[in-house]
Design an enzyme around this catalytic site. Structure first.
Site, short mmCIF file in Angstrom:
data_model
loop_
_atom_site.label_atom_id
_atom_site.label_comp_id
_atom_site.label_asym_id
_atom_site.label_seq_id
_atom_site.Cartn_x
_atom_site.Cartn_y
_atom_site.Cartn_z
N ASP A 180 1.11 -1.25 0.03
CA ASP A 180 -0.20 0.62 -0.31
C ASP A 180 0.95 0.98 0.10
OD1 ASP A 180 -1.07 -1.91 0.41
OD2 ASP A 180 -2.91 -1.42 1.88
N ASP A 230 -4.36 0.55 -2.73
CA ASP A 230 -4.50 1.41 -1.21
C ASP A 230 -3.20 2.54 -1.84
OD1 ASP A 230 -6.49 0.71 -0.40
OD2 ASP A 230 -5.59 0.47 1.26
N HIS A 250 -9.42 0.93 -0.08
CA HIS A 250 -9.14 2.56 -0.69
C HIS A 250 -10.00 3.25 -1.96
CE1 HIS A 250 -8.86 3.77 3.71
NE2 HIS A 250 -8.09 2.37 3.49
N HIS A 271 -8.38 -23.93 1.15
CA HIS A 271 -9.41 -24.29 0.18
C HIS A 271 -9.26 -23.55 -1.08
CE1 HIS A 271 -14.02 -25.27 -0.07
NE2 HIS A 271 -13.34 -25.85 -1.19
#
Length: 397
Positions: free
Chosen positions: A63, A99, A135, A298
């Site tokens: 970010d 972000d 964001h 998974h």
């Protein structure tokens, strides 16, 4: 061909040449960057690419949150740009996990910077992949809770230049009149200070679905990307997201941001809420025992050939690290001054030598590997419990 016909043939392109010149003038006046020539967005926009071949070198960057200096430092320690901010990464594929927006005052400048790097990397056989984080989604929806005063001012200044460019274009016959970007936006906002009104209006105009900044930059972002044996996402992926379809997610989010999906103000459901692809934190807790390794296994098992999930979103005070046998790698180090002002670190994955972290942290100075970048630390996972990790010391890379 007569002289008159020849003049008509030459002059019929003048309006479009003028439009391109005005766009370049506006971009350079605002950002200081001469942008690449970009054609108007076609009606049937190609959705962002979802799957990429495994490159010889892959770099992942967390970010950025409106901090241009820290953003450039992250690219620089990875050997992707030089002192003049030009691409030096060759055929490297760099993924920035979203972000860019909020918490800082350089949001638009980072978007322009990344756009330029994309073009430069492409010419060298490399690639810069940019992604949507929570964001980006929030701002397109008009949720400005984490916007700074400097961020509002940056958008206000951009709007002034953009509207000036549209006025210049309106003087030329042959160009379709540009739509008023402020159409439908109120002049004031009950819960905001009066001095913020212009910045809020500019931000809404720029970032709402079909807004010029949303359309130019954010609609081209991936929301999910598979690069070789790594899957990238801002928050995290569950099996239900993968079953829904990764390509489908990218196509629908891009269409929504472009304003062509007809979905109105709000993003698709898989981008909203705690279990969404941009908000999920099941694999991001700094305490490894709090991470849901079963759900991770998974999810990964449903994407053929993928070994690991790489994500941002949740600040890792200890720096980049992995959990669940390094099948989840968390790369948000809070580098922006609007977050925790952490030291930049990036993840590197090489075909010939595996995974490592490139860091500017002086604690790892003795392990420097200068053929690539100023510093590196090998291995993933917590070396010591989080509460015992020493505080970082601010230094220049």
């Amino acid at each position: 061909m007569s002289t008159r016909e020849n003049h008509i043939g030459i002059c019929k392109n003048v309006p479009h040449l003028l439009s391109s010149f005005v766009d370049t003038f506006v971009d350079h006046s605002f950002s200081g960057i001469f942008p690449p020539h970009h054609h108007p967005t076609p009606l049937n926009e190609t959705p962002p690419q979802t799957r990429f071949e495994k490159p010889d070198r892959l770099v992942a960057i967390g970010d950025l949150h409106g901090d241009l200096d820290k953003s450039k430092e992250a690219f620089r320690i990875a050997g992707l740009i030089d002192s003049s901010d030009r691409w030096t990464g060759g055929t490297t594929v760099a993924v920035q996990v979203g972000d860019v927006l909020d918490r800082g005052g350089d949001e638009l400048k980072i978007l322009f910077f990344l756009e330029r790097l994309k073009r430069e990397a492409e010419r060298e056989g490399g690639e810069v992949v940019t992604m949507n984080g929570n964001h980006e989604i929030m701002n397109v929806e008009g949720d400005f809770r984490f916007v700074t005063k400097e961020g509002l001012e940056e958008f206000r200044v951009w709007s002034d230049w953009y509207c000036l460019g549209n006025k210049m274009k309106s003087l030329c016959r042959g160009l379709v009149k540009e739509k008023d970007i402020y159409e439908g936006i109120p002049m004031s906002f009950p819960r905001a200070k009066a001095e913020c009104f212009d910045g809020i209006r500019a931000r809404i105009a720029a970032l709402r679905p079909e807004g010029p900044i949303a359309k130019r930059f954010l609609s081209k972002n991936q929301t999910v990307a598979v690069v070789g044996d790594s899957v990238f996402v801002h928050g995290g992926l569950l099996a239900e997201h993968i079953e829904y379809g990764l390509e489908r997610i990218n196509e629908e989010v891009s269409s929504w941001i472009n304003g062509s999906r007809g979905g109105g103000r709000y993003a698709p459901g898989y981008c909203r809420g705690g279990n969404s692809v941009v908000w999920l934190r099941k694999f991001s807790d700094e305490r490894p025992h709090r991470c849901d390794c079963a759900a991770l296994e998974h999810a990964l098992s449903t994407i053929p050939g993928v070994k690991r999930m790489i994500m941002g979103h949740t600040i890792q005070e200890a720096g980049i690290n992995g959990v669940c046998d390094d099948k989840a790698i968390r790369i948000d180090v809070g580098m922006s001054k609007g977050c925790s002002d952490g030291l930049p670190e990036v993840l590197e994955i090489r075909k010939d030598s595996g995974v490592r972290i490139v860091t500017s942290n002086p604690l790892y100075k003795e392990k420097m590997d200068t053929h690539l970048a100023p510093g590196s630390k090998t291995g993933l996972g917590f070396v010591v419990p989080v509460e015992h990790v020493p505080k970082q010391v601010e230094v220049k890379a």
